[in-house]
Design a protein around this motif. Structure first.
Motif, PDB file in Angstrom:
ATOM      1  N   ALA A   1       0.831  -1.203   0.000  1.00  0.00           N
ATOM      2  CA  ALA A   1       0.000   0.000   0.000  1.00  0.00           C
ATOM      3  C   ALA A   1       0.869   1.257   0.000  1.00  0.00           C
ATOM      4  O   ALA A   1       0.575   2.227   0.685  1.00  0.00           O
ATOM      5  CB  ALA A   1      -0.968  -0.013   1.180  1.00  0.00           C
ATOM      6  N   GLY A   2       1.974   1.208  -0.741  1.00  0.00           N
ATOM      7  CA  GLY A   2       2.837   2.368  -0.858  1.00  0.00           C
ATOM      8  C   GLY A   2       3.768   2.607   0.316  1.00  0.00           C
ATOM      9  O   GLY A   2       4.525   3.560   0.321  1.00  0.00           O
ATOM     10  N   LYS A   3       3.720   1.739   1.320  1.00  0.00           N
ATOM     11  CA  LYS A   3       4.584   1.897   2.494  1.00  0.00           C
ATOM     12  C   LYS A   3       5.682   0.843   2.476  1.00  0.00           C
ATOM     13  O   LYS A   3       5.429  -0.322   2.183  1.00  0.00           O
ATOM     14  CB  LYS A   3       3.770   1.767   3.781  1.00  0.00           C
ATOM     15  CG  LYS A   3       2.776   2.894   3.955  1.00  0.00           C
ATOM     16  CD  LYS A   3       2.061   2.785   5.272  1.00  0.00           C
ATOM     17  CE  LYS A   3       1.059   3.938   5.378  1.00  0.00           C
ATOM     18  NZ  LYS A   3       0.330   3.906   6.615  1.00  0.00           N
ATOM     19  N   THR A   4       6.892   1.281   2.807  1.00  0.00           N
ATOM     20  CA  THR A   4       8.026   0.367   2.872  1.00  0.00           C
ATOM     21  C   THR A   4       8.092  -0.239   4.267  1.00  0.00           C
ATOM     22  O   THR A   4       8.119   0.488   5.271  1.00  0.00           O
ATOM     23  CB  THR A   4       9.336   1.113   2.570  1.00  0.00           C
ATOM     24  OG1 THR A   4       9.229   1.698   1.266  1.00  0.00           O
ATOM     25  CG2 THR A   4      10.526   0.175   2.610  1.00  0.00           C
ATOM     26  N   LEU A   5       8.096  -1.567   4.320  1.00  0.00           N
ATOM     27  CA  LEU A   5       8.166  -2.301   5.579  1.00  0.00           C
ATOM     28  C   LEU A   5       9.483  -3.051   5.628  1.00  0.00           C
ATOM     29  O   LEU A   5       9.851  -3.732   4.674  1.00  0.00           O
ATOM     30  CB  LEU A   5       7.008  -3.298   5.682  1.00  0.00           C
ATOM     31  CG  LEU A   5       5.611  -2.715   5.455  1.00  0.00           C
ATOM     32  CD1 LEU A   5       4.584  -3.826   5.337  1.00  0.00           C
ATOM     33  CD2 LEU A   5       5.259  -1.770   6.589  1.00  0.00           C
ATOM     34  N   LEU A   6      10.204  -2.930   6.730  1.00  0.00           N
ATOM     35  CA  LEU A   6      11.481  -3.603   6.905  1.00  0.00           C
ATOM     36  C   LEU A   6      11.364  -4.642   8.007  1.00  0.00           C
ATOM     37  O   LEU A   6      10.755  -4.389   9.048  1.00  0.00           O
ATOM     38  CB  LEU A   6      12.574  -2.599   7.280  1.00  0.00           C
ATOM     39  CG  LEU A   6      12.787  -1.438   6.311  1.00  0.00           C
ATOM     40  CD1 LEU A   6      13.862  -0.510   6.848  1.00  0.00           C
ATOM     41  CD2 LEU A   6      13.137  -1.946   4.934  1.00  0.00           C
ATOM     42  N   THR A   7      11.965  -5.800   7.769  1.00  0.00           N
ATOM     43  CA  THR A   7      12.000  -6.863   8.763  1.00  0.00           C
ATOM     44  C   THR A   7      13.438  -7.324   8.897  1.00  0.00           C
ATOM     45  O   THR A   7      14.102  -7.591   7.888  1.00  0.00           O
ATOM     46  CB  THR A   7      11.120  -8.057   8.326  1.00  0.00           C
ATOM     47  OG1 THR A   7       9.806  -7.596   8.053  1.00  0.00           O
ATOM     48  CG2 THR A   7      11.067  -9.129   9.400  1.00  0.00           C
TER      49      THR A   7
END
Length: 114
Positions: free
Chosen positions: A58-64
């Motif tokens: 949804a246009g958001k960068t998620l880091l794990t």
């Protein structure tokens, strides 16, 4: 044709089993493939704990922190080789010393026109 040979192993076992390859053997194998003219690139990777997985939702960068998935074996490194066909690429992959204690996934590279 280019083939990517992805080397997978259990990090905890990679260097501890009696059949585990030592660096000089790995360097000698890489040098032999390089001298044959079939080596395009090869690298070992830092431990999987140093990985960061990036997803965009949804246009958001998620880091794990860590690898994409929990698995028994982790990506340890790769060889990018030039081979006549899949059979030759498989022969090259079978010679990778780490194949004795892990696995090597062989995949054709899809050429992109960029």
């Amino acid at each position: 044709m280019k083939y990517l040979c992805l080397v997978y192993s259990d990090e905890k076992l990679l260097h501890s089993l009696p059949e585990s390859p030592k660096d000089p053997e790995c360097f000698a194998y890489a040098a032999a493939v390089q001298q044959s003219g079939r080596m395009l690139a090869a690298e070992a990777l830092q431990p999987v704990a140093s990985a960061t997985t990036v997803r965009v939702r949804a246009g958001k960068t998620l880091l794990t922190d860590g690898p994409f998935a929990e698995t028994k074996e982790q990506l340890a490194g790769f060889y990018l080789v030039e081979a006549r066909d899949l059979n030759e690429a498989i022969l090259l992959a079978a010679g990778i010393p780490a194949a004795r204690v892990g696995s090597v996934e062989v995949r054709p590279v899809r050429e992109l026109d960029v």
